[in-house]
Design a protein around this motif. Structure first.
Motif, PDB file in Angstrom:
ATOM      1  N   LYS A 224       8.746   3.113   2.080  1.00 13.03           N
ATOM      2  CA  LYS A 224       7.757   3.396   1.043  1.00 13.03           C
ATOM      3  C   LYS A 224       7.840   2.390  -0.108  1.00 13.03           C
ATOM      4  O   LYS A 224       6.813   1.936  -0.619  1.00 13.03           O
ATOM      5  CB  LYS A 224       7.955   4.809   0.495  1.00 13.03           C
ATOM      6  N   ASN A 225       9.035   2.047  -0.536  1.00 18.10           N
ATOM      7  CA  ASN A 225       9.206   1.181  -1.707  1.00 18.10           C
ATOM      8  C   ASN A 225       9.293  -0.303  -1.370  1.00 18.10           C
ATOM      9  O   ASN A 225       9.412  -1.129  -2.274  1.00 18.10           O
ATOM     10  CB  ASN A 225      10.471   1.587  -2.474  1.00 18.10           C
ATOM     11  N   LEU A 226       9.257  -0.635  -0.103  1.00 14.40           N
ATOM     12  CA  LEU A 226       9.511  -2.016   0.310  1.00 14.40           C
ATOM     13  C   LEU A 226       8.520  -2.993  -0.315  1.00 14.40           C
ATOM     14  O   LEU A 226       8.899  -4.099  -0.734  1.00 14.40           O
ATOM     15  CB  LEU A 226       9.464  -2.120   1.839  1.00 14.40           C
ATOM     16  N   GLY A 227       7.249  -2.607  -0.402  1.00 19.02           N
ATOM     17  CA  GLY A 227       6.239  -3.505  -0.937  1.00 19.02           C
ATOM     18  C   GLY A 227       6.510  -3.937  -2.355  1.00 19.02           C
ATOM     19  O   GLY A 227       6.251  -5.096  -2.728  1.00 19.02           O
ATOM     20  N   PHE A 228       7.033  -3.037  -3.170  1.00 22.31           N
ATOM     21  CA  PHE A 228       7.336  -3.372  -4.561  1.00 22.31           C
ATOM     22  C   PHE A 228       8.419  -4.447  -4.627  1.00 22.31           C
ATOM     23  O   PHE A 228       8.293  -5.419  -5.384  1.00 22.31           O
ATOM     24  CB  PHE A 228       7.784  -2.113  -5.295  1.00 22.31           C
ATOM     25  N   PHE A 229       9.466  -4.287  -3.845  1.00 24.27           N
ATOM     26  CA  PHE A 229      10.556  -5.262  -3.864  1.00 24.27           C
ATOM     27  C   PHE A 229      10.144  -6.586  -3.228  1.00 24.27           C
ATOM     28  O   PHE A 229      10.635  -7.649  -3.629  1.00 24.27           O
ATOM     29  CB  PHE A 229      11.779  -4.680  -3.161  1.00 24.27           C
TER      30      PHE A 229
ATOM     31  N   LEU B 228       0.796  -1.226   0.000  1.00 25.85           N
ATOM     32  CA  LEU B 228       0.000   0.000   0.000  1.00 25.85           C
ATOM     33  C   LEU B 228       0.831   1.279   0.000  1.00 25.85           C
ATOM     34  O   LEU B 228       0.527   2.207  -0.762  1.00 25.85           O
ATOM     35  CB  LEU B 228      -0.970  -0.010   1.187  1.00 25.85           C
ATOM     36  N   PRO B 229       1.895   1.401   0.825  1.00 25.57           N
ATOM     37  CA  PRO B 229       2.677   2.652   0.777  1.00 25.57           C
ATOM     38  C   PRO B 229       3.292   2.935  -0.582  1.00 25.57           C
ATOM     39  O   PRO B 229       3.463   4.102  -0.956  1.00 25.57           O
ATOM     40  CB  PRO B 229       3.767   2.419   1.840  1.00 25.57           C
ATOM     41  N   TYR B 230       3.618   1.882  -1.342  1.00 25.36           N
ATOM     42  CA  TYR B 230       4.250   2.084  -2.647  1.00 25.36           C
ATOM     43  C   TYR B 230       3.318   2.762  -3.638  1.00 25.36           C
ATOM     44  O   TYR B 230       3.772   3.526  -4.499  1.00 25.36           O
ATOM     45  CB  TYR B 230       4.718   0.736  -3.199  1.00 25.36           C
ATOM     46  N   ILE B 231       2.026   2.492  -3.543  1.00 24.97           N
ATOM     47  CA  ILE B 231       1.076   3.065  -4.491  1.00 24.97           C
ATOM     48  C   ILE B 231       0.384   4.309  -3.937  1.00 24.97           C
ATOM     49  O   ILE B 231      -0.470   4.883  -4.607  1.00 24.97           O
ATOM     50  CB  ILE B 231       0.022   2.014  -4.905  1.00 24.97           C
ATOM     51  N   THR B 232       0.746   4.703  -2.729  1.00 21.98           N
ATOM     52  CA  THR B 232       0.173   5.910  -2.129  1.00 21.98           C
ATOM     53  C   THR B 232       0.984   7.122  -2.549  1.00 21.98           C
ATOM     54  O   THR B 232       2.200   7.065  -2.677  1.00 21.98           O
ATOM     55  CB  THR B 232       0.153   5.791  -0.593  1.00 21.98           C
ATOM     56  N   ALA B 233       0.310   8.239  -2.773  1.00 22.58           N
ATOM     57  CA  ALA B 233       0.976   9.466  -3.194  1.00 22.58           C
ATOM     58  C   ALA B 233       2.036   9.880  -2.183  1.00 22.58           C
ATOM     59  O   ALA B 233       1.792   9.855  -0.967  1.00 22.58           O
ATOM     60  CB  ALA B 233      -0.041  10.584  -3.373  1.00 22.58           C
ATOM     61  N   SER B 234       3.211  10.272  -2.695  1.00 21.25           N
ATOM     62  CA  SER B 234       4.327  10.638  -1.817  1.00 21.25           C
ATOM     63  C   SER B 234       3.979  11.821  -0.926  1.00 21.25           C
ATOM     64  O   SER B 234       4.429  11.894   0.220  1.00 21.25           O
ATOM     65  CB  SER B 234       5.564  10.975  -2.665  1.00 21.25           C
ATOM     66  N   VAL B 235       3.171  12.752  -1.434  1.00 24.49           N
ATOM     67  CA  VAL B 235       2.829  13.944  -0.648  1.00 24.49           C
ATOM     68  C   VAL B 235       2.091  13.552   0.623  1.00 24.49           C
ATOM     69  O   VAL B 235       2.355  14.098   1.707  1.00 24.49           O
ATOM     70  CB  VAL B 235       1.986  14.908  -1.501  1.00 24.49           C
ATOM     71  N   ALA B 236       1.172  12.594   0.514  1.00 24.47           N
ATOM     72  CA  ALA B 236       0.418  12.157   1.693  1.00 24.47           C
ATOM     73  C   ALA B 236       1.326  11.477   2.700  1.00 24.47           C
ATOM     74  O   ALA B 236       1.234  11.720   3.914  1.00 24.47           O
ATOM     75  CB  ALA B 236      -0.701  11.218   1.260  1.00 24.47           C
ATOM     76  N   LEU B 237       2.222  10.623   2.211  1.00 29.91           N
ATOM     77  CA  LEU B 237       3.140   9.933   3.111  1.00 29.91           C
ATOM     78  C   LEU B 237       4.125  10.892   3.763  1.00 29.91           C
ATOM     79  O   LEU B 237       4.468  10.740   4.938  1.00 29.91           O
ATOM     80  CB  LEU B 237       3.891   8.845   2.347  1.00 29.91           C
ATOM     81  N   VAL B 238       4.592  11.869   2.993  1.00 33.86           N
ATOM     82  CA  VAL B 238       5.517  12.861   3.534  1.00 33.86           C
ATOM     83  C   VAL B 238       4.855  13.645   4.651  1.00 33.86           C
ATOM     84  O   VAL B 238       5.495  13.979   5.669  1.00 33.86           O
ATOM     85  CB  VAL B 238       6.015  13.791   2.413  1.00 33.86           C
ATOM     86  N   ALA B 239       3.576  13.958   4.498  1.00 35.34           N
ATOM     87  CA  ALA B 239       2.866  14.692   5.550  1.00 35.34           C
ATOM     88  C   ALA B 239       2.838  13.896   6.842  1.00 35.34           C
ATOM     89  O   ALA B 239       3.026  14.445   7.937  1.00 35.34           O
ATOM     90  CB  ALA B 239       1.444  15.004   5.079  1.00 35.34           C
ATOM     91  N   VAL B 240       2.644  12.584   6.734  1.00 32.93           N
ATOM     92  CA  VAL B 240       2.627  11.731   7.917  1.00 32.93           C
ATOM     93  C   VAL B 240       4.008  11.681   8.567  1.00 32.93           C
ATOM     94  O   VAL B 240       4.144  11.827   9.789  1.00 32.93           O
ATOM     95  CB  VAL B 240       2.158  10.312   7.555  1.00 32.93           C
ATOM     96  N   TRP B 241       5.045  11.498   7.753  1.00 36.08           N
ATOM     97  CA  TRP B 241       6.400  11.416   8.310  1.00 36.08           C
ATOM     98  C   TRP B 241       6.864  12.759   8.868  1.00 36.08           C
ATOM     99  O   TRP B 241       7.611  12.801   9.842  1.00 36.08           O
ATOM    100  CB  TRP B 241       7.367  10.903   7.241  1.00 36.08           C
TER     101      TRP B 241
END
Length: 304
Positions: free
Chosen positions: A179-184, A125-138
């Motif tokens: 963020k990218n872990l799910g893809f790998f 899920l984090p891999y396909i989520t917009a980076s802006v939303a994740l950055v706001a959380v971090w």
């Protein structure tokens, strides 16, 4: 002796007749590569050897030849030097974490676990989520008044994570890894399907436990995927842009989290030095290619 030649001729003839059809199917992708990649790359190389300026449409301005002057400016620029140091720190943290965590998690998710499908989706899920939303959380978690600092209390770093010149890039590296872990993980899950189950049974008969089976069967069995994961992580990590741009306000503090691509954008677009940015882009391409080749050499299993 003539029979193999006679039997081979029709096959060769059919192969030759298929070539125009194959070329027809390949041509759209080849055209895409030519227009989107090859032409811009060639133009970038040309720009890097000239004094180039942005102009209004229809306006012609001389672009004199300057030779290696732009490259000299790139190699002597302290901001560029710091950006390559930053990306080296990033890759040292990100690539090993990505390879180890994704392989371990993929191995766990490949076994029979309750809610296995849920966990697979959760990691992806984090891999396909917009980076802006994740950055706001971090930013909320690792900000000066964030939850992490409140949880640590007196142990919280001062200055805080994202404004600390020593911690900003490691935090970015951990964020990108997560963020990218799910893809790998998905890449490794696909590779694990090709590892024969008989190898694990043989290892169990020989008395191997889970750890030994993982090291002697799983790791060698997914070596091609490890090469792919390593090279892809190096390529994506070397082209880091949005994460430091959003997390640290454009590579701060004092360029401590600036990446080469971020500096390229700042020099080429914000400061209107496209020739300098072009030379930096060429240097970055060569850096990524060289690093990827070295990584491939160390991760691929040598035949024979």
């Amino acid at each position: 002796m003539s029979l193999p030649l006679i039997s081979r001729a029709p096959a060769d003839g059919r192969r030759l007749r298929r070539l125009p059809l194959g070329a027809l199917f390949v041509s759209p992708y080849a055209l895409f590569l030519l227009v989107v990649f090859a032409v811009p790359l060639g133009y970038t190389v040309w720009m890097s050897f000239h004094r180039f300026y942005f102009t209004a449409p229809g306006t012609e301005v001389d672009a004199p030849w300057v030779g290696l002057r732009n490259y000299q400016d790139v190699f002597t620029d302290p901001v560029v030097q710091r950006s390559f140091y930053n990306i080296a720190v990033f890759l040292v943290i990100n690539v090993p974490l990505t390879v180890v965590l994704s392989l371990v998690l993929a191995s766990a998710l490949n076994s029979k676990l309750p809610l296995r499908s849920f966990f697979r989706a959760a990691y992806y899920l984090p891999y396909i989520t917009a980076s802006v939303a994740l950055v706001a959380v971090w930013s909320y978690l690792f900000g000066t008044d964030g939850l992490v600092n409140h949880a640590l209390g007196g142990l919280a770093p001062d200055p805080s994570w994202l404004v600390n010149s020593s911690l900003a890039m490691p935090v970015v590296a951990v964020f990108v890894t997560w963020k990218n872990l799910g893809f790998f993980v998905m890449l490794y899950l696909a590779a694990l399907q090709s590892v024969p189950g008989e190898l694990y049974e043989s290892a169990a008969v020989d008395g191997a436990g889970r750890v030994r089976s993982f090291l002697t069967v799983t790791v060698p069995g997914v070596r091609p995927a490890t090469t792919l994961v390593t090279v892809y992580a190096i390529i994506t990590g070397s082209n880091l842009f949005s994460e430091p741009y959003l997390l640290t306000g454009g590579g701060g503090p004092d360029h401590a989290s600036a990446s080469p691509v971020l500096v390229l954008y700042q020099k080429g677009i914000e400061q209107a030095h496209p020739d300098f940015a072009a030379a930096l882009g060429v240097v970055l391409v060569l850096f990524v290619v060289a690093l990827s080749l070295v990584a491939r050499r160390f991760t691929e299993k040598k035949e024979g």
